[in-house]
Write a protein that holds these residues in place. Structure first.
Motif, PDB file in Angstrom:
ATOM      1  N   PHE A 107       0.821  -1.208   0.000  1.00  0.00           N
ATOM      2  CA  PHE A 107       0.000   0.000   0.000  1.00  0.00           C
ATOM      3  C   PHE A 107       0.860   1.266   0.000  1.00  0.00           C
ATOM      4  CE2 PHE A 107      -2.671  -3.286   1.756  1.00  0.00           C
ATOM      5  CZ  PHE A 107      -3.927  -3.019   1.232  1.00  0.00           C
ATOM      6  N   GLY A 108       0.186   2.401  -0.176  1.00  0.00           N
ATOM      7  CA  GLY A 108       0.861   3.685  -0.232  1.00  0.00           C
ATOM      8  C   GLY A 108       1.264   4.241   1.116  1.00  0.00           C
ATOM      9  N   SER A 109       0.807   3.633   2.218  1.00  0.00           N
ATOM     10  CA  SER A 109       1.203   4.049   3.561  1.00  0.00           C
ATOM     11  C   SER A 109       0.830   2.952   4.542  1.00  0.00           C
ATOM     12  CB  SER A 109       0.514   5.358   3.968  1.00  0.00           C
ATOM     13  OG  SER A 109      -0.877   5.147   4.171  1.00  0.00           O
ATOM     14  N   GLY A 110       1.386   3.044   5.750  1.00  0.00           N
ATOM     15  CA  GLY A 110       1.009   2.083   6.778  1.00  0.00           C
ATOM     16  C   GLY A 110      -0.456   2.204   7.150  1.00  0.00           C
ATOM     17  N   MET A 111      -0.963   3.432   7.237  1.00  0.00           N
ATOM     18  CA  MET A 111      -2.365   3.630   7.585  1.00  0.00           C
ATOM     19  C   MET A 111      -3.299   3.126   6.482  1.00  0.00           C
ATOM     20  SD  MET A 111      -2.787   4.533  10.619  1.00  0.00           S
ATOM     21  CE  MET A 111      -4.555   4.534  10.352  1.00  0.00           C
ATOM     22  N   ALA A 112      -2.861   3.177   5.240  1.00  0.00           N
ATOM     23  CA  ALA A 112      -3.670   2.603   4.157  1.00  0.00           C
ATOM     24  C   ALA A 112      -3.802   1.096   4.349  1.00  0.00           C
ATOM     25  CB  ALA A 112      -3.046   2.914   2.801  1.00  0.00           C
ATOM     26  N   ALA A 113      -2.704   0.456   4.754  1.00  0.00           N
ATOM     27  CA  ALA A 113      -2.734  -0.989   5.010  1.00  0.00           C
ATOM     28  C   ALA A 113      -3.643  -1.306   6.196  1.00  0.00           C
ATOM     29  CB  ALA A 113      -1.320  -1.508   5.266  1.00  0.00           C
ATOM     30  N   ILE A 114      -3.531  -0.513   7.276  1.00  0.00           N
ATOM     31  CA  ILE A 114      -4.326  -0.758   8.479  1.00  0.00           C
ATOM     32  C   ILE A 114      -5.811  -0.535   8.218  1.00  0.00           C
ATOM     33  CG2 ILE A 114      -4.812   0.125  10.805  1.00  0.00           C
ATOM     34  CD1 ILE A 114      -1.777   0.757  10.998  1.00  0.00           C
ATOM     35  N   SER A 115      -6.155   0.632   7.673  1.00  0.00           N
ATOM     36  CA  SER A 115      -7.563   0.973   7.481  1.00  0.00           C
ATOM     37  C   SER A 115      -8.241   0.048   6.472  1.00  0.00           C
ATOM     38  CB  SER A 115      -7.711   2.432   7.037  1.00  0.00           C
ATOM     39  OG  SER A 115      -7.002   2.679   5.837  1.00  0.00           O
ATOM     40  N   THR A 116      -7.542  -0.279   5.395  1.00  0.00           N
ATOM     41  CA  THR A 116      -8.137  -1.165   4.392  1.00  0.00           C
ATOM     42  C   THR A 116      -8.357  -2.555   4.960  1.00  0.00           C
ATOM     43  OG1 THR A 116      -7.004   0.060   2.630  1.00  0.00           O
ATOM     44  CG2 THR A 116      -7.876  -2.115   2.075  1.00  0.00           C
ATOM     45  N   THR A 117      -7.395  -3.053   5.718  1.00  0.00           N
ATOM     46  CA  THR A 117      -7.530  -4.382   6.320  1.00  0.00           C
ATOM     47  C   THR A 117      -8.726  -4.438   7.266  1.00  0.00           C
ATOM     48  OG1 THR A 117      -5.158  -4.861   6.153  1.00  0.00           O
ATOM     49  CG2 THR A 117      -6.412  -6.096   7.805  1.00  0.00           C
ATOM     50  N   LEU A 118      -8.845  -3.461   8.143  1.00  0.00           N
ATOM     51  CA  LEU A 118      -9.927  -3.489   9.127  1.00  0.00           C
ATOM     52  C   LEU A 118     -11.296  -3.289   8.478  1.00  0.00           C
ATOM     53  CD1 LEU A 118      -8.351  -1.643  12.190  1.00  0.00           C
ATOM     54  CD2 LEU A 118      -8.367  -4.077  11.609  1.00  0.00           C
ATOM     55  N   PHE A 119     -11.384  -2.372   7.527  1.00  0.00           N
ATOM     56  CA  PHE A 119     -12.666  -2.165   6.855  1.00  0.00           C
ATOM     57  C   PHE A 119     -13.039  -3.346   5.958  1.00  0.00           C
ATOM     58  CE2 PHE A 119     -12.592   2.711   7.289  1.00  0.00           C
ATOM     59  CZ  PHE A 119     -13.526   2.658   8.316  1.00  0.00           C
ATOM     60  N   SER A 120     -12.056  -4.136   5.569  1.00  0.00           N
ATOM     61  CA  SER A 120     -12.352  -5.329   4.762  1.00  0.00           C
ATOM     62  C   SER A 120     -12.996  -6.430   5.594  1.00  0.00           C
ATOM     63  CB  SER A 120     -11.062  -5.882   4.138  1.00  0.00           C
ATOM     64  OG  SER A 120     -10.467  -4.958   3.268  1.00  0.00           O
ATOM     65  N   LEU A 121     -12.675  -6.461   6.882  1.00  0.00           N
ATOM     66  CA  LEU A 121     -13.079  -7.580   7.730  1.00  0.00           C
ATOM     67  C   LEU A 121     -14.173  -7.229   8.735  1.00  0.00           C
ATOM     68  CD1 LEU A 121      -9.501  -8.982   8.478  1.00  0.00           C
ATOM     69  CD2 LEU A 121     -11.096  -9.724   6.713  1.00  0.00           C
ATOM     70  N   LEU A 122     -14.518  -5.940   8.841  1.00  0.00           N
ATOM     71  CA  LEU A 122     -15.530  -5.506   9.800  1.00  0.00           C
ATOM     72  C   LEU A 122     -16.755  -4.932   9.099  1.00  0.00           C
ATOM     73  CD1 LEU A 122     -13.183  -3.688  12.349  1.00  0.00           C
ATOM     74  CD2 LEU A 122     -14.375  -5.865  12.741  1.00  0.00           C
ATOM     75  N   ASN A 123     -17.915  -5.222   9.644  1.00  0.00           N
ATOM     76  CA  ASN A 123     -19.170  -4.685   9.141  1.00  0.00           C
ATOM     77  C   ASN A 123     -19.898  -3.952  10.258  1.00  0.00           C
ATOM     78  OD1 ASN A 123     -19.095  -5.878   6.422  1.00  0.00           O
ATOM     79  ND2 ASN A 123     -19.322  -7.830   7.494  1.00  0.00           N
ATOM     80  N   LYS A 124     -20.932  -3.228   9.892  1.00  0.00           N
ATOM     81  CA  LYS A 124     -21.756  -2.531  10.881  1.00  0.00           C
ATOM     82  C   LYS A 124     -22.247  -3.528  11.930  1.00  0.00           C
ATOM     83  CE  LYS A 124     -25.885   0.368  11.290  1.00  0.00           C
ATOM     84  NZ  LYS A 124     -26.996   1.029  10.547  1.00  0.00           N
ATOM     85  N   GLY A 125     -22.070  -3.173  13.200  1.00  0.00           N
ATOM     86  CA  GLY A 125     -22.495  -4.049  14.286  1.00  0.00           C
ATOM     87  C   GLY A 125     -21.419  -4.975  14.808  1.00  0.00           C
ATOM     88  N   ASP A 126     -20.283  -5.063  14.101  1.00  0.00           N
ATOM     89  CA  ASP A 126     -19.177  -5.904  14.567  1.00  0.00           C
ATOM     90  C   ASP A 126     -18.383  -5.185  15.655  1.00  0.00           C
ATOM     91  OD1 ASP A 126     -19.813  -7.932  12.836  1.00  0.00           O
ATOM     92  OD2 ASP A 126     -18.335  -7.363  11.308  1.00  0.00           O
ATOM     93  N   HIS A 127     -17.579  -5.959  16.387  1.00  0.00           N
ATOM     94  CA  HIS A 127     -16.790  -5.438  17.505  1.00  0.00           C
ATOM     95  C   HIS A 127     -15.338  -5.841  17.328  1.00  0.00           C
ATOM     96  CE1 HIS A 127     -15.159  -5.886  21.744  1.00  0.00           C
ATOM     97  NE2 HIS A 127     -15.582  -4.631  21.770  1.00  0.00           N
ATOM     98  N   ILE A 128     -14.419  -4.923  17.689  1.00  0.00           N
ATOM     99  CA  ILE A 128     -12.985  -5.188  17.613  1.00  0.00           C
ATOM    100  C   ILE A 128     -12.340  -4.757  18.930  1.00  0.00           C
ATOM    101  CG2 ILE A 128     -12.657  -2.958  16.442  1.00  0.00           C
ATOM    102  CD1 ILE A 128     -10.132  -4.109  15.130  1.00  0.00           C
ATOM    103  N   VAL A 129     -11.338  -5.509  19.353  1.00  0.00           N
ATOM    104  CA  VAL A 129     -10.600  -5.192  20.579  1.00  0.00           C
ATOM    105  C   VAL A 129      -9.198  -4.718  20.203  1.00  0.00           C
ATOM    106  CG1 VAL A 129      -9.614  -6.109  22.716  1.00  0.00           C
ATOM    107  CG2 VAL A 129     -11.888  -6.848  21.970  1.00  0.00           C
ATOM    108  N   PHE A 130      -8.782  -3.578  20.778  1.00  0.00           N
ATOM    109  CA  PHE A 130      -7.446  -3.028  20.566  1.00  0.00           C
ATOM    110  C   PHE A 130      -6.662  -3.083  21.872  1.00  0.00           C
ATOM    111  CE2 PHE A 130      -9.968  -0.791  17.348  1.00  0.00           C
ATOM    112  CZ  PHE A 130      -9.163  -0.911  16.213  1.00  0.00           C
ATOM    113  N   GLN A 131      -5.392  -3.442  21.775  1.00  0.00           N
ATOM    114  CA  GLN A 131      -4.547  -3.432  22.956  1.00  0.00           C
ATOM    115  C   GLN A 131      -4.313  -1.994  23.432  1.00  0.00           C
ATOM    116  OE1 GLN A 131      -0.554  -4.814  21.492  1.00  0.00           O
ATOM    117  NE2 GLN A 131       0.139  -2.902  22.390  1.00  0.00           N
ATOM    118  N   LYS A 132      -3.856  -1.832  24.649  1.00  0.00           N
ATOM    119  CA  LYS A 132      -3.467  -0.528  25.178  1.00  0.00           C
ATOM    120  C   LYS A 132      -2.122  -0.121  24.590  1.00  0.00           C
ATOM    121  CE  LYS A 132      -2.249   1.815  29.504  1.00  0.00           C
ATOM    122  NZ  LYS A 132      -2.052   1.642  30.968  1.00  0.00           N
ATOM    123  N   GLY A 133      -2.001   1.158  24.209  1.00  0.00           N
ATOM    124  CA  GLY A 133      -0.706   1.679  23.773  1.00  0.00           C
ATOM    125  C   GLY A 133      -0.419   1.493  22.307  1.00  0.00           C
ATOM    126  N   LEU A 134      -1.366   1.852  21.430  1.00  0.00           N
ATOM    127  CA  LEU A 134      -1.179   1.700  19.988  1.00  0.00           C
ATOM    128  C   LEU A 134      -0.535   2.947  19.368  1.00  0.00           C
ATOM    129  CD1 LEU A 134      -4.626   0.185  18.970  1.00  0.00           C
ATOM    130  CD2 LEU A 134      -2.455  -1.040  19.112  1.00  0.00           C
TER     131      LEU A 134
END
Length: 268
Positions: free
Chosen positions: A71-98
Motif C-alpha cells: 500500500f501507499g502508507s502504513g495507515m492505508a494498510a491498516i484501514s483497508t484491512t480493518l474495513f475489509s473484515l468488519l461490518n456494521k455491528g461488529d466489535h474489535i478489541v485493541f490493545q493498550k498503547g497503539l
C-alpha cells in the motif's frame, strides 16, 4: 524449499531480471499492459504489476505468509484491512498503547460506520479474554508498540483468538520481519508501515499486509475500491532499501536504545 538466511531473502527474493540479466529489477512505470490472449490484467490498482509483486514475494517469504498486498502508507494498510473484515455491528478489541494514527482512525471513523470497539486498559491475557464479546471479529495488537515498546504475548493471543474464531491482527512495524515473525506464533494477519524500518531512508511512504491467501483475497476486494496501491517507482525504492534491511536495522536499533537510555536519565 531450500532454507535461506533472511539476509539472502532480503537481497534476492522476488527479483525480476531484465533481458540483459541485470541484478536489479527494472522499474515498470506503465499503467497500461497488453491484455489480448491473456487472462491476467496488469494494473497498478490491482496490486499485480511486476514491481509490486517483487515486494509481495519478498515480504511474504520474510514473514512466512502465503501472500500479501503493498500500500501507499502504513495507515492505508491498516484501514483497508480493518474495513475489509468488519461490518456494521461488529466489535474489535485493541490493545493498550497503539500507534497514534491507529487510535485516531478508530476514534474518528468507527462510530460513523457502526463498528464497536474496546481499547484495553491492561494488556494481560485475562483482560484480553474478558474484553471479547459475541460480536467480536478482530483482536488487534502491536508488539513492540510504537513508541513505548509495549510487549504482548503473541502465542497466548493466538490461542484465545482461535478458540473464539476471531481474526488476530498485529502491527509488526517496530519488530520488523528480521526480529519477529508473528505468523509463526499463530497470528493471522501481519501489518507493516514500510515508511519506517523497511524503507529506512526517510524517502518512502508505504505499507504492507501479509497473511493467508484466503484472507488476502478478502482484503483485496476492498483494496481495489479504496485504491491505496503503491506506484512502481516507490516499489523500486523500497526493494532497494530492503536489500540491506538486516544491517541497517541493527544500526537503527542501537540508536533507539541509546535514545531510550538518554530519555531514562533525563526523566530521573
Amino acid at each position: 524449499m531450500k532454507t535461506q538466511s533472511k539476509q539472502t531473502i532480503c537481497v534476492h527474493e522476488g527479483q525480476r531480471p531484465d533481458e540483459y540479466n541485470g541484478i536489479n529489477t527494472p522499474v515498470f512505470t506503465s499503467t497500461s499492459y497488453g491484455y489480448l490472449d491473456t487472462e491476467k490484467r496488469l494494473y497498478p490498482r490491482y496490486f499485480n504489476i511486476p514491481n509490486q509483486q517483487v515486494l509481495i514475494d519478498k515480504l511474504s517469504r520474510l514473514e512466512n505468509a502465503e501472500s500479501g498486498l503493498i500500500f501507499g502508507s502504513g495507515m492505508a494498510a491498516i484501514s483497508t484491512t480493518l474495513f475489509s473484515l468488519l461490518n456494521k455491528g461488529d466489535h474489535i478489541v485493541f490493545q493498550k498503547g497503539l500507534y497514534g494514527g491507529t487510535i485516531n482512525f478508530t476514534q474518528k471513523d468507527f462510530d460513523r460506520f457502526g463498528i464497536q470497539y474496546t481499547m484495553l486498559q491492561n494488556n494481560d491475557i485475562n483482560s484480553i479474554r474478558d474484553s471479547l464479546q459475541q460480536n467480536t471479529k478482530i483482536l488487534y495488537i502491536e508488539s513492540p508498540s510504537n513508541p513505548l515498546l509495549t510487549i504482548v504475548d503473541l502465542e497466548a493471543v493466538s490461542k484465545v483468538c482461535k478458540s473464539k474464531n476471531i481474526v488476530s491482527v498485529i502491527d509488526n512495524t517496530f519488530a520488523s520481519p528480521i526480529n519477529q515473525n508473528p505468523i509463526n506464533f499463530g497470528i493471522d494477519i501481519v501489518l507493516h508501515s514500510a515508511t519506517k524500518y523497511l524503507g529506512g531512508h526517510s524517502d518512502i511512504s508505504a505499507g504492507a499486509v501479509l497473511s493467508s491467501k484466503e484472507l488476502i483475497n478478502k482484503i483485496m476486494q476492498t483494496s481495489l475500491n479504496f485504491g491505496g496501491s503503491l506506484n512502481a517507482l516507490m516499489c523500486h525504492l523500497l526493494e532497494r532499501s530492503m536489500k540491506h534491511l538486516p544491517c541497517g536495522l541493527q544500526n537503527k536499533m542501537k540508536m533507539r536504545r541509546r535514545s531510550l537510555s538518554i530519555l531514562s536519565v533525563v526523566q530521573r
